[in-house]
Design an enzyme around this catalytic site. Structure first.
Site, mmCIF file in Angstrom:
data_model
loop_
_atom_site.group_PDB
_atom_site.id
_atom_site.type_symbol
_atom_site.label_atom_id
_atom_site.label_comp_id
_atom_site.label_asym_id
_atom_site.label_seq_id
_atom_site.Cartn_x
_atom_site.Cartn_y
_atom_site.Cartn_z
ATOM 1 N N CYS A 8 18.902 36.898 35.119
ATOM 2 C CA CYS A 8 19.223 37.492 36.428
ATOM 3 C C CYS A 8 18.344 36.901 37.529
ATOM 4 O O CYS A 8 17.302 36.314 37.265
ATOM 5 C CB CYS A 8 19.048 39.005 36.362
ATOM 6 S SG CYS A 8 19.949 39.839 37.681
ATOM 7 N N ASP A 127 16.400 49.918 32.056
ATOM 8 C CA ASP A 127 15.324 49.202 32.740
ATOM 9 C C ASP A 127 14.130 50.150 32.896
ATOM 10 O O ASP A 127 14.274 51.375 32.792
ATOM 11 C CB ASP A 127 15.852 48.745 34.119
ATOM 12 C CG ASP A 127 14.924 47.779 34.838
ATOM 13 O OD1 ASP A 127 13.948 47.294 34.225
ATOM 14 O OD2 ASP A 127 15.181 47.511 36.028
HETATM 15 O O1 LIG Z 1 15.619 41.264 40.296
HETATM 16 C C1 LIG Z 1 15.494 42.010 41.272
HETATM 17 O O2 LIG Z 1 14.845 41.669 42.274
HETATM 18 C C2 LIG Z 1 16.110 43.365 41.256
HETATM 19 C C3 LIG Z 1 16.121 44.087 42.423
HETATM 20 C C4 LIG Z 1 16.683 45.351 42.438
HETATM 21 C C5 LIG Z 1 17.228 45.891 41.307
HETATM 22 C C6 LIG Z 1 17.211 45.181 40.117
HETATM 23 C C7 LIG Z 1 16.650 43.920 40.064
HETATM 24 N N1 LIG Z 1 16.605 43.176 38.899
HETATM 25 C C8 LIG Z 1 16.949 43.676 37.606
HETATM 26 O O3 LIG Z 1 15.886 44.442 37.072
HETATM 27 C C9 LIG Z 1 15.866 44.316 35.659
HETATM 28 C C10 LIG Z 1 14.479 43.978 35.160
HETATM 29 O O4 LIG Z 1 13.958 42.860 35.784
HETATM 30 P P1 LIG Z 1 12.606 42.150 35.243
HETATM 31 O O5 LIG Z 1 13.012 41.287 34.070
HETATM 32 O O6 LIG Z 1 11.670 43.233 34.838
HETATM 33 O O7 LIG Z 1 12.103 41.322 36.371
HETATM 34 C C11 LIG Z 1 16.897 43.257 35.304
HETATM 35 O O8 LIG Z 1 18.082 43.935 34.905
HETATM 36 C C12 LIG Z 1 17.178 42.571 36.604
HETATM 37 O O9 LIG Z 1 18.527 42.178 36.600
#
Ligand SMILES: O=C(O)c1ccccc1N[C@@H]1O[C@H](COP(=O)(O)O)[C@@H](O)[C@H]1O
Length: 208
Positions: A8, A127
């Site tokens: 992502c 998450d």
């Molecule tokens: O990635 C982002 O900036 C974000 C912003 C707002 C909501 C979700 C976001 N990302 C998602 O969050 C999870 C965990 O991310 P991480 O691997 O801990 O950085 C993942 O599903 C991202 O798609």
């Protein structure tokens, strides 16, 4: 076991191509302006047009206006929607694309109850919870909070990286994993080395 992997927070074509070469099944684009991984619909459309076939594209929103979601669907020809805010099921269901719903794992959260509320979702993404931050925190949560009966159907996210992904997959045995910060060189920029190490660890976990 063959866990699916979504990378992502793609903001550049080269990062998308590195992620695919390393083994990504899906790519995510963040349409949430406060995020350092924010990309415009035009920017995402330009990347998506240049992707090889058989890679799913996902659009991430946080409490977005329906007009923005429809713009992204129209301009980017996106495959799947990911709602990462407080959107109710009725909101998520109104679009012409299937959706997944993110749930932030606050202590006391009842995952099975939420899954029933979002029965029309293609999947539930779990998450980490951090007050005031909707996601992409780089933090993980206690995987024991996930009901055993649901582990094989969830998308596991939150603070995954090449150091913990093998344990995450072997312990939780999720349907899929989703990572953003753990494979970055800096905010919004993916690291080819971290991507490779991450997928190497996924392969090890899949073979255990
Ligand atoms: O990635 C982002 O900036 C974000 C912003 C707002 C909501 C979700 C976001 N990302 C998602 O969050 C999870 C965990 O991310 P991480 O691997 O801990 O950085 C993942 O599903 C991202 O798609």
């Amino acid at each position: 076991m063959n866990v699916r992997v979504k990378i992502c927070g793609i903001t550049r074509l080269e990062d998308a191509l590195h992620a695919i070469a390393a083994g990504a099944d899906a790519l995510g684009f963040v349409f949430y302006e406060p995020s350092p991984r924010y990309i415009t619909p035009q920017g995402a459309a330009s990347i998506i047009k240049q992707l090889p076939p058989f890679v799913a594209t996902t659009a991430l929103f946080v409490n977005a206006e329906p007009a923005l979601v429809n713009t992204v669907i129209d301009e980017c020809k996106i495959d799947l929607l990911q709602f990462h805010g407080d959107e109710k099921a009725a909101f998520c269901e109104q679009f012409s694309r299937p959706y997944i719903k993110a749930l932030r794992m606050k202590p006391g959260v009842e995952v099975d109850k939420v899954a029933k509320q979002y029965a029309t979702a293609r999947g539930l993404l779990l998450d980490a919870y951090k007050a005031g931050v909707p996601g992409g925190t780089g933090e993980s949560f206690n995987w024991d909070m996930i009901p055993c009966s649901m582990r094989s159907s969830i998308i596991l996210a939150g603070g995954l990286d090449d150091k913990n992904i093998r344990e995450a997959i072997t312990y939780v045995k999720p349907y899929a994993v989703d990572v953003s910060g753990g494979v970055e060189a800096s905010k919004g920029i993916k690291s080819p080395d971290k991507l490779q190490r991450f997928f190497d660890e996924v392969a090890c976990a899949n073979n255990e």
